[in-house]
Design a protein around this motif. Structure first.
Motif, PDB file in Angstrom:
ATOM      1  N   ARG A 297       0.804  -1.231   0.000  1.00 25.33           N
ATOM      2  CA  ARG A 297       0.000   0.000   0.000  1.00 25.33           C
ATOM      3  C   ARG A 297       0.834   1.277   0.000  1.00 25.33           C
ATOM      4  O   ARG A 297       0.279   2.368  -0.071  1.00 25.33           O
TER       5      ARG A 297
ATOM      6  N   HIS B  40      -1.850   4.597   0.117  1.00 22.96           N
ATOM      7  CA  HIS B  40      -3.244   4.287  -0.149  1.00 22.96           C
ATOM      8  C   HIS B  40      -3.753   3.333   0.926  1.00 22.96           C
ATOM      9  O   HIS B  40      -2.964   2.699   1.634  1.00 22.96           O
TER      10      HIS B  40
ATOM     11  N   VAL C 264      -1.679  -0.788  -4.302  1.00 19.50           N
ATOM     12  CA  VAL C 264      -1.375   0.137  -5.390  1.00 19.50           C
ATOM     13  C   VAL C 264      -1.374  -0.639  -6.704  1.00 19.50           C
ATOM     14  O   VAL C 264      -0.666  -1.631  -6.853  1.00 19.50           O
TER      15      VAL C 264
ATOM     16  N   SER D 216      -5.017   3.235  -6.768  1.00 17.79           N
ATOM     17  CA  SER D 216      -5.261   2.098  -5.894  1.00 17.79           C
ATOM     18  C   SER D 216      -6.539   1.378  -6.308  1.00 17.79           C
ATOM     19  O   SER D 216      -7.406   1.942  -6.984  1.00 17.79           O
TER      20      SER D 216
ATOM     21  N   ARG E 154      -3.902   9.564  -6.706  1.00 12.62           N
ATOM     22  CA  ARG E 154      -3.240  10.632  -5.947  1.00 12.62           C
ATOM     23  C   ARG E 154      -1.998  11.122  -6.676  1.00 12.62           C
ATOM     24  O   ARG E 154      -1.336  10.369  -7.382  1.00 12.62           O
TER      25      ARG E 154
ATOM     26  N   GLU F 196      -5.966  14.698  -5.433  1.00 10.98           N
ATOM     27  CA  GLU F 196      -6.498  13.353  -5.541  1.00 10.98           C
ATOM     28  C   GLU F 196      -7.885  13.375  -6.156  1.00 10.98           C
ATOM     29  O   GLU F 196      -8.561  14.407  -6.179  1.00 10.98           O
TER      30      GLU F 196
END
Length: 341
Positions: free
Chosen positions: A241, A261, A265, A288, A294, A311
């Motif tokens: 992540r 995230h 990912v 993600s 993002r 984001e």
């Protein structure tokens, strides 16, 4: 700059990165970044499995389980329509550009074929070849050398092949110890020609001349996406992540965004073109499986608390991410938006 993201729900998402300037009588002006929607619609009849974009030309493509490759003009936010040649679900895409001009589009499918297209007007099919004829396995990832002369493909059952794009034929193949799921060409910090492959939680760095392993990087958890950057840096993401920056010359971590995230990912895009010295050349995008995209500043990754610059929430299960710097006057002019508040 623009991004394209695909999802399990058949939707394709397009975003442009815009600079918002706010000003008021009581405060000085300030700038923020925002991901502005370009388009979103169900482009395919099934889940979107892969996406690719020309680095500076604004051309993008998506491949789906519906046996279709669709093309997009990102600066115009336009759907250019489908290619008709793939006769099986599309497993991998790659676009090669010469400067700002797209030259070739590569599309691999589950029937084991690789289609090579001229990326000019009409996208004529130049060649179709079977990458792994003995095993008839599909290619799950593609990488085109910056010269455009050769490409690498990794197969679902553990194959590795080098393709001669000038002659439209396979020039070399071998079997890997473990199937790789991602491959890319890169340069180390000294400018050495390298390629990198991801297999489960390991990333191997290879010399492009003889394919020998220079470094084996243990990322801890399964790697689902990576992207090489300038100065010999490789960004990886996946089950952990986070987003980790690795030095390809030493094979060591240089910086990391912990918990970038909330879920794994699935895509990373690095905007590292010079772009006339703009600060936008230091940006990284990540996507993600929870639908969040993002934008990060690469210069801030080494800090303890890194926050995204912008984001967007697609509210979809994202599967892939690709991007283009849209390096043109028209694109840069459209990116400047002024809000009076």
């Amino acid at each position: 700059m623009a991004l394209i993201a695909g999802s399990y729900e058949r939707f394709i998402w397009g975003f442009s990165l815009k600079t918002l300037t706010s000003s008021s009588a009581s405060a000085s002006s300030s700038e923020t970044l925002a991901l502005a929607p370009l388009f979103s619609y169900p482009a395919h009849a099934g889940p979107i499995r892969c996406a690719a974009a020309a680095a500076r030309a604004g051309l993008a493509a998506s491949g789906g389980s519906d046996d279709t490759v669709r093309l997009y003009d990102l600066p115009a936010a336009a759907d250019l329509g489908p290619l008709l040649d793939p006769a099986a679900p599309v497993s991998a895409l790659a676009i090669h550009s010469l400067g700002p001009v797209p030259r070739n589009l590569l599309a691999a499918s589950d029937d084991g074929l690789l289609h090579l297209y001229d990326a000019g007007e009409g996208f004529p099919l130049l060649a179709s070849l079977r990458v792994f004829p003995r095993h008839r396995e599909p290619a799950d990832a593609l990488a085109v050398h910056p010269t455009g002369r050769v490409a690498l493909a990794v197969g679902r059952s553990g194959g590795l092949a080098m393709l001669n794009l000038l002659r439209g034929r396979r020039s070399f193949s071998c079997r890997l110890e473990h199937p790789a799921t991602a491959i890319a060409y890169a340069e180390d910090g000294a400018g050495g020609d390298r390629f990198v492959m991801a297999a489960e939680e390991k990333v191997t760095v290879h010399d492009s001349e003889d394919a020998r392993i220079i470094h084996e990087i243990d990322c801890g958890k399964r790697v689902l996406a990576f992207a090489p950057a300038k100065k010999g840096i490789l960004y990886t993401g996946g089950e952990e992540r986070g987003i980790t920056a690795w030095d390809l010359s030493s094979g060591k971590v240089t910086s990391r965004i912990e918990d970038a995230h909330s879920t794994r990912v699935k895509g990373i895009v690095v905007f590292d073109d010079k772009n006339d010295g703009s600060e936008l050349c230091n940006l990284i995008a990540s996507a993600s499986s929870d639908g969040i995209i993002r934008i990060w500043d690469a210069r801030m990754i080494a800090k303890e608390k890194t926050t995204p610059l912008a984001e967007a929430n697609t509210k979809a299960r994202l599967t892939c991410l690709a991007g283009s710097s849209l390096n043109s006057k028209e694109s840069r002019n459209e990116a400047d938006v002024e809000l009076n508040c």
